[in-house]
Write a protein that holds these residues in place. Structure first.
Motif, short mmCIF file in Angstrom:
data_model
loop_
_atom_site.label_atom_id
_atom_site.label_comp_id
_atom_site.label_asym_id
_atom_site.label_seq_id
_atom_site.Cartn_x
_atom_site.Cartn_y
_atom_site.Cartn_z
N TRP A 162 0.81 -1.21 0.00
CA TRP A 162 0.00 0.00 0.00
C TRP A 162 0.85 1.27 0.00
CZ3 TRP A 162 0.94 2.94 4.35
CH2 TRP A 162 1.52 2.25 5.45
N CYS A 197 -2.88 -0.97 -2.89
CA CYS A 197 -3.85 0.01 -2.40
C CYS A 197 -3.16 1.38 -2.37
CB CYS A 197 -4.27 -0.32 -0.97
SG CYS A 197 -5.24 -1.80 -0.86
N LEU A 231 -7.89 -1.77 3.64
CA LEU A 231 -6.92 -2.87 3.54
C LEU A 231 -7.48 -4.14 4.17
CD1 LEU A 231 -3.28 -1.73 4.35
CD2 LEU A 231 -4.00 -3.25 2.51
#
Ligand code: MN
Length: 336
Positions: A235, A270, A317
């Motif tokens: 991420w 992400c 997440l």
């Protein structure tokens, strides 16, 4: 060679292009090599034919693809211009599965001009007046190559270069399962028309900035493998982009690195955009990235898809990882 039905649609598109004097050629949001290559090739064709051409994009074209332009101007459009109206006007939308991904008001534009939709996404919503959708094509670039090869206009070297970029960026240099004999046949057409694979590859693979490498480093450090080694995520937060001087455009293809981890068949990046968490998903058969993306209102291809989760990064997440794990265990029993 196009099948009969597709050939009929392609001929209809060629007829409309021939009869239209003003072309508005549009890429999709977060432009990739396929949409950019197709749109630039068509814009180049229009210029060559003496048409009044506008090449439009919902946002700035990434640096990596600017070499294809060769003097063709492109414009960032927040919506379809009001004065784009009337007989002889045609909108050509490439590689864009739905109006939400296009320049705004493409559906409204249908009231005043013809809209041609050329795409290979299986979830295309057929939003045009003429819709040519072929999910078997590894890139929309294949379709545009076949379209031009079929026309009386041929393919110029600049157009061949752009279409070659469209194909190789979407099928991973002919390495993804989507790459077919048709992909290679199109490559033959394009190389014979003047595309030089070695030069194109060098343009594409030497466009990385120091800043993006630093951004990627942050993502790599956070890589997490889970679900018995089948899934992986990493991420990036808003601060990562700010501190490295990068934008979300610097994350194109980044997610693919996760699929290089031994055993990983489903991967996600992400990226916190400030208005939702943008998720890029990739998978290897039998796992299906699109099945996960649709759970969050997204879509795309079976092996490459995306969605946006409107939650804080941490919540997004954990929801995503739970869904990925659920999907992996439904495809491959005994994961959990
Ligand atoms: Mn594509």
């Amino acid at each position: 060679m196009l099948k009969d039905h597709a050939a009929g649609t392609a001929d209809e598109i060629l007829r409309v292009l021939r009869d239209s004097d003003r072309w508005l050629v549009l890429m999709h949001e977060k432009p990739d090599g396929d949409t950019a290559g197709c749109a630039i090739a068509l814009a180049s064709l229009g210029v060559r034919l003496g048409k009044d051409v506008t090449l439009g994009c919902p946002e700035q074209l990434p640096q990596r693809y600017l070499f294809m332009l060769r003097g063709i101007q492109h414009r960032v459009l927040d919506r379809i211009p009001d004065d784009f109206s009337g007989k002889g006007c045609v909108v050509i939308s490439v590689d864009t599965s739905n109006p939400e991904r296009a320049v705004k008001e493409i559906e409204k534009a249908r009231e005043r001009c013809a809209v041609i939709n050329i795409d290979h996404h299986p979830d295309n919503t057929w939003y045009g007046d003429i819709n040519w959708v072929e999910p078997d094509a590894s890139a929309t670039g294949e379709m545009v190559t076949e379209l031009l090869a079929r026309s009386e206009w041929g393919i110029s070297p600049d157009e061949a270069r752009a279409l070659y970029v469209a194909i190789v960026t979407d099928n991973g240099n002919f390495s993804f399962p989507s790459a077919s004999s048709r992909s290679h046949e199109c490559a033959v057409i394009l190389v014979e028309a003047g595309a030089v694979p070695g030069v194109i590859n060098e343009e594409l693979e030497t466009s990385l900035s120091e800043n993006s490498l630093k951004l990627w480093g942050r993502a790599f450090e956070r890589a997490r493998v889970f679900a018995n080694g089948l899934c992986a995520v990493f991420w990036l937060a808003g601060a990562d982009f700010q501190e490295t001087g990068t934008t979300k455009q610097d994350t194109e293809n980044l997610v693919n690195f996760l699929l290089r981890i031994r055993g990983v068949k489903l991967a996600a990046l992400c990226g916190d955009t400030g208005c939702g968490v943008r998720v890029n998903l990739r998978s290897r058969f039998p796992l299906n990235a699109r099945d996960v993306a649709v759970r969050f209102g997204g879509g795309g291809h079976a092996l490459a898809s995306g969605c946006t989760i409107y939650e804080p990064l941490d919540d997004a997440l954990s929801a995503l990882m739970a869904e990925m794990e659920r999907h992996a265990s439904s495809c491959i029993p005994g994961v959990k």
